[in-house]
Design a protein around this motif. Sequence first.
Motif, PDB file in Angstrom:
ATOM      1  N   TYR A  11       0.862  -1.184   0.000  1.00 14.85           N
ATOM      2  CA  TYR A  11       0.000   0.000   0.000  1.00 14.85           C
ATOM      3  C   TYR A  11       0.897   1.231   0.000  1.00 14.85           C
ATOM      4  N   THR A  12       1.033   1.864  -1.154  1.00 14.68           N
ATOM      5  CA  THR A  12       1.855   3.064  -1.220  1.00 14.68           C
ATOM      6  C   THR A  12       1.140   4.191  -0.490  1.00 14.68           C
ATOM      7  N   GLY A  13       1.887   5.151  -0.028  1.00 15.97           N
ATOM      8  CA  GLY A  13       1.293   6.252   0.734  1.00 15.97           C
ATOM      9  C   GLY A  13       1.391   6.005   2.222  1.00 15.97           C
ATOM     10  N   ILE A  14       1.133   4.748   2.646  1.00 16.02           N
ATOM     11  CA  ILE A  14       1.307   4.403   4.059  1.00 16.02           C
ATOM     12  C   ILE A  14       2.463   3.420   4.221  1.00 16.02           C
ATOM     13  N   HIS A  38     -10.407   1.373   4.321  1.00 17.93           N
ATOM     14  CA  HIS A  38     -10.609   1.347   2.873  1.00 17.93           C
ATOM     15  C   HIS A  38     -12.099   1.552   2.625  1.00 17.93           C
ATOM     16  N   LEU A  39     -12.456   2.711   2.109  1.00 17.60           N
ATOM     17  CA  LEU A  39     -13.865   3.031   1.903  1.00 17.60           C
ATOM     18  C   LEU A  39     -14.530   2.028   0.963  1.00 17.60           C
ATOM     19  N   HIS A  40     -15.784   1.700   1.274  1.00 18.00           N
ATOM     20  CA  HIS A  40     -16.565   0.799   0.414  1.00 18.00           C
ATOM     21  C   HIS A  40     -18.041   1.030   0.721  1.00 18.00           C
ATOM     22  N   GLU A  41     -18.561   2.136   0.220  1.00 16.41           N
ATOM     23  CA  GLU A  41     -19.926   2.568   0.547  1.00 16.41           C
ATOM     24  C   GLU A  41     -20.972   1.504   0.264  1.00 16.41           C
ATOM     25  N   CYS A  42     -20.813   0.771  -0.840  1.00 19.35           N
ATOM     26  CA  CYS A  42     -21.850  -0.197  -1.215  1.00 19.35           C
ATOM     27  C   CYS A  42     -21.628  -1.551  -0.567  1.00 19.35           C
ATOM     28  N   ARG A  98      -4.617   3.619  -2.678  1.00 17.09           N
ATOM     29  CA  ARG A  98      -6.040   3.897  -2.466  1.00 17.09           C
ATOM     30  C   ARG A  98      -6.329   5.317  -2.940  1.00 17.09           C
ATOM     31  N   LEU A  99      -7.357   5.482  -3.737  1.00 19.35           N
ATOM     32  CA  LEU A  99      -7.629   6.787  -4.337  1.00 19.35           C
ATOM     33  C   LEU A  99      -8.664   7.602  -3.574  1.00 19.35           C
TER      34      LEU A  99
END
Length: 442
Positions: A11-14, A38-42, A98-99
């Motif tokens: 996981y880049t960024g972290i 990790h967002l996952h609204e649905c 993660r975007l």
Amino acid sequence: MPAIRKPVITYTGIDQKVTYDDPDSTILDCSISNQIPHLHECGGNGRCSTCRIRVIQGSSNLTPRTLKEQQMAEFRRWDPSIRLACQCYVKGDVDIQRLVWTSSEVNKLQLETVPDGEAEERAIAILFCDIRNFTKMAFENNTFDIAHVLNRFYTIIGDPILLNNGVIYQYIGDEIVGLFGISGGTREKNCRDAARAALGMYYAIEHLNHMELVDFDLKIKTGIGINFGRAYIGHLGHPKHKQLAIVGDPINTASRIQSFNKEVNSRILISHSVYKSVPEDTFEIGQDYITRFAGHEHESQLYELKGFKKMDIQLELQKSLDYIFSNKERFAAKFYERVFEKAPQARDLFKKNMRDQGRLLTHMLGGIVYSMSRPEHLETGLAFLGKSHAKYGVTEEHYPVVLSSMIETIREELGEHCTPDLISAWEQVLVYVTDEMKKYTT
């Protein structure tokens, strides 16, 4: 015979590396099991794009796009490096980014539905919020202090827009504009969402004044205007520099409604079109006014919005978040302390660092509140949570302990701000959440 090396997800960024040891798990599953937010609204069903990732390296080590993913990619016009984490499985080492890091970034995702080129007409609710007497405030205070206050102002009044399925359209000096219905929704829902956002802004400003601006000897007052109507939405401008633009009389009228607050010394005014978009017993109304705006042939009737006549669960939850999460680490620690005191055997279910587990807990709670304005995603999201918790060993007997511990912790963290309505709202939502999750226990 040497052991087969398992794939690694970086996981880049972290700068975190995770071993991918379950071939039946998606990248989203892997994030959640390793307590990486990790967002996952649905709920990880390929119906939204909040779990999207960019593949930095190793794209050939992922399974091909599923049909759902292909349709999403075509609609959003993605390049091949962007994938849905809930739809792809890993066959070898891969580096990803993660975007969508926070709920506020969903604002950008909704704007992707706005067409390029010619504008199209959509029925939307428009909200304008302005700081009163800002010129005088700016003149009397240090420039850097004012910049700090403005940033805090934009943050705390922007959150209610995002929490209620709205998008932040633009900032104009000391003014913010929110749109509701950009990506669809019924007229009633869009107007309810806009009204709830306005009331949430009011409570947020009160909190800001009492908790943060005392040291600056400042007190912010705002005026909010809401209108509903059909407006042209699209990317307009020079071919080399186009930007999102909302064009039409409903926009101008919303701005004028906001300004009219100054004349009658009110806080929130709504148009007749907003008032008539919901059942008559929905809004608590104060004064009503008749005025004629410049350029209009007919008079406009405006209503002072004071609140909802009946308790609005979403509003109660939203206005309590700042108090509950004033110290997220403390909240999580108190919650788990209660759980382990009531059910000592539950401690064995937690194999990882409790601080990381606490961050996951508060992230999940915030996500539930955020998803309340998106009911089409909430049910599938809870199904996903129920299945994952069952996989970790959570049984039906654990849920009453979780429910009582959560309510007790919320009550304690609210302190003097605790009200019967707030507790009732949390109880109703948490009962619904636990009932839905229990369906997937064995």
